[in-house]
Motif scaffolding. Sequence first.
Motif, mmCIF file in Angstrom:
data_model
loop_
_atom_site.group_PDB
_atom_site.id
_atom_site.type_symbol
_atom_site.label_atom_id
_atom_site.label_comp_id
_atom_site.label_asym_id
_atom_site.label_seq_id
_atom_site.Cartn_x
_atom_site.Cartn_y
_atom_site.Cartn_z
ATOM 1 N N ALA A 109 59.672 16.971 93.461
ATOM 2 C CA ALA A 109 59.495 15.734 92.677
ATOM 3 C C ALA A 109 59.757 15.985 91.186
ATOM 4 O O ALA A 109 59.944 17.135 90.762
ATOM 5 N N GLY A 136 60.866 19.694 91.200
ATOM 6 C CA GLY A 136 62.012 19.928 92.073
ATOM 7 C C GLY A 136 63.354 19.796 91.382
ATOM 8 O O GLY A 136 64.380 19.657 92.049
ATOM 9 N N TYR A 137 63.369 19.808 90.057
ATOM 10 C CA TYR A 137 64.638 19.672 89.331
ATOM 11 C C TYR A 137 64.959 20.986 88.628
ATOM 12 O O TYR A 137 64.381 21.298 87.594
ATOM 13 N N CYS A 161 59.512 19.533 98.777
ATOM 14 C CA CYS A 161 59.806 18.091 98.779
ATOM 15 C C CYS A 161 60.963 17.798 97.841
ATOM 16 O O CYS A 161 60.773 17.299 96.728
ATOM 17 N N LEU A 162 62.169 18.139 98.276
ATOM 18 C CA LEU A 162 63.362 18.008 97.428
ATOM 19 C C LEU A 162 64.313 16.951 97.975
ATOM 20 O O LEU A 162 65.428 16.818 97.481
ATOM 21 N N GLY A 163 63.890 16.200 99.011
ATOM 22 C CA GLY A 163 64.809 15.297 99.706
ATOM 23 C C GLY A 163 65.689 16.115 100.642
ATOM 24 O O GLY A 163 65.843 17.328 100.472
ATOM 25 N N LYS A 166 68.553 19.123 100.963
ATOM 26 C CA LYS A 166 68.271 20.213 100.018
ATOM 27 C C LYS A 166 67.035 21.013 100.451
ATOM 28 O O LYS A 166 67.032 22.245 100.429
ATOM 29 N N GLY A 187 60.200 15.582 102.107
ATOM 30 C CA GLY A 187 60.740 14.433 101.368
ATOM 31 C C GLY A 187 59.899 13.942 100.210
ATOM 32 O O GLY A 187 59.603 14.682 99.279
ATOM 33 N N GLY A 188 59.507 12.666 100.301
ATOM 34 C CA GLY A 188 58.841 12.019 99.164
ATOM 35 C C GLY A 188 57.320 12.136 99.170
ATOM 36 O O GLY A 188 56.651 11.392 98.453
ATOM 37 N N ASP A 191 55.415 12.367 95.757
ATOM 38 C CA ASP A 191 55.392 11.088 95.030
ATOM 39 C C ASP A 191 54.260 10.197 95.537
ATOM 40 O O ASP A 191 53.598 9.516 94.759
ATOM 41 N N ARG A 221 67.326 1.168 98.133
ATOM 42 C CA ARG A 221 67.494 2.050 99.297
ATOM 43 C C ARG A 221 68.324 1.386 100.388
ATOM 44 O O ARG A 221 68.531 1.983 101.449
ATOM 45 N N ARG A 224 71.145 3.406 101.915
ATOM 46 C CA ARG A 224 70.603 4.514 102.711
ATOM 47 C C ARG A 224 70.060 4.011 104.050
ATOM 48 O O ARG A 224 70.168 4.676 105.068
HETATM 49 N N1 UDP Z 1 63.850 15.518 94.540
HETATM 50 C C1 UDP Z 1 63.675 16.745 93.910
HETATM 51 N N2 UDP Z 1 64.763 17.427 93.507
HETATM 52 C C2 UDP Z 1 66.031 16.974 93.680
HETATM 53 C C3 UDP Z 1 66.207 15.726 94.346
HETATM 54 C C4 UDP Z 1 65.082 15.027 94.767
HETATM 55 O O1 UDP Z 1 62.552 17.190 93.721
HETATM 56 O O2 UDP Z 1 66.973 17.639 93.284
HETATM 57 C C5 UDP Z 1 62.652 14.811 94.973
HETATM 58 C C6 UDP Z 1 62.560 13.370 94.490
HETATM 59 O O3 UDP Z 1 62.047 13.343 93.167
HETATM 60 C C7 UDP Z 1 61.594 12.803 95.518
HETATM 61 C C8 UDP Z 1 61.955 13.586 96.796
HETATM 62 O O4 UDP Z 1 62.699 14.708 96.367
HETATM 63 O O5 UDP Z 1 60.284 13.135 95.148
HETATM 64 C C9 UDP Z 1 62.817 12.836 97.781
HETATM 65 O O6 UDP Z 1 62.234 11.644 98.069
HETATM 66 P P1 UDP Z 1 62.854 10.636 99.144
HETATM 67 O O7 UDP Z 1 61.937 9.487 99.182
HETATM 68 O O8 UDP Z 1 64.307 10.421 98.903
HETATM 69 O O9 UDP Z 1 62.676 11.514 100.440
HETATM 70 P P2 UDP Z 1 63.006 11.195 101.907
HETATM 71 O O10 UDP Z 1 63.346 9.743 102.038
HETATM 72 O O11 UDP Z 1 64.161 12.110 102.180
HETATM 73 O O12 UDP Z 1 61.765 11.588 102.619
#
Ligand code: UDP
Length: 244
Positions: A109, A136-137, A161-163, A166, A187-188, A191, A221, A224
């Motif tokens: 995140a 995560g950046y 939790c990087l999506g 990744k 994932g998210g 957040d 979204r 997606r």
């Molecule tokens: N994220 C991250 N680094 C990146 C790209 C995304 O930390 O380079 C985080 C983004 O901030 C978010 C999470 O990865 O907190 C992805 O959330 P998303 O809701 O897209 O996840 P998903 O739907 O794949 O569960």
Amino acid sequence: MKSINILGVKVNNITMNEAVETAFNYLCDDNKNVIYTPNSEIILAASNDSEFTEIINSADLIIPDGIGVVYGSKILGQPLPERVAGFDLVCLLFEKMAQAGKSVFLFGAKPGVADTAAEKLKEKYNGLVIAGTNDGYFKDEDDEKIIAKINEAAPDFLMVCLGFPKQEKWIYKYKDVLNAKLMIGAGGCIDVFAGNVMRAPEFYCKHGLEWFYRLMKQPSRFVRMLALPKFGLKVLFKGRSYKD
Ligand code: UDP
């Protein structure tokens, strides 16, 4: 553990209770284990990317994160018992971890979000140990520093939790050198723990409509989310051609 094959991706045939038990056992044994949480969007992406499919299939536990995956299993005549959402699994696992004094590291995140999540989790799950956080950046060259930070914290449980893809690729690349008993690509989740993104109310989750709630809250979204009908059609027309 029983599993089915959806568009080449292995998904375990497991209930939420069984998944929580399995995850907690992973935290208590000496091996390293990985959990991935594919939804229909992830499975659709993997069905066009054999390397990503192989990565997902290498996990020890693969749970059906989305309702689309459960419908897909029904189309294939191999029904999964229920949706096992990664977020719900983690919440139930935290309850057990809090009682046992186990620790978690939150990786992912935007900057600051994992720290807010850590504060909220400490309040909610009395006894849960937050071993550390990292946003995560980062650049590829930061991997070594992040691994060193995680290993110094030596958490029982590492949430990445990087999506997708990744998070799955990062875990796959580094699981052997990471000092954590259990790793999950989630994932998210961070957040939501931080309160930045709201989880759908129970009504939507119960009726398989979480995707609809998320679409209302985050219309961006939409593109997606087209993955959901595309996934359904691909399972319907091509699903049976994939071999176990
Ligand atoms: N994220 C991250 N680094 C990146 C790209 C995304 O930390 O380079 C985080 C983004 O901030 C978010 C999470 O990865 O907190 C992805 O959330 P998303 O809701 O897209 O996840 P998903 O739907 O794949 O569960």
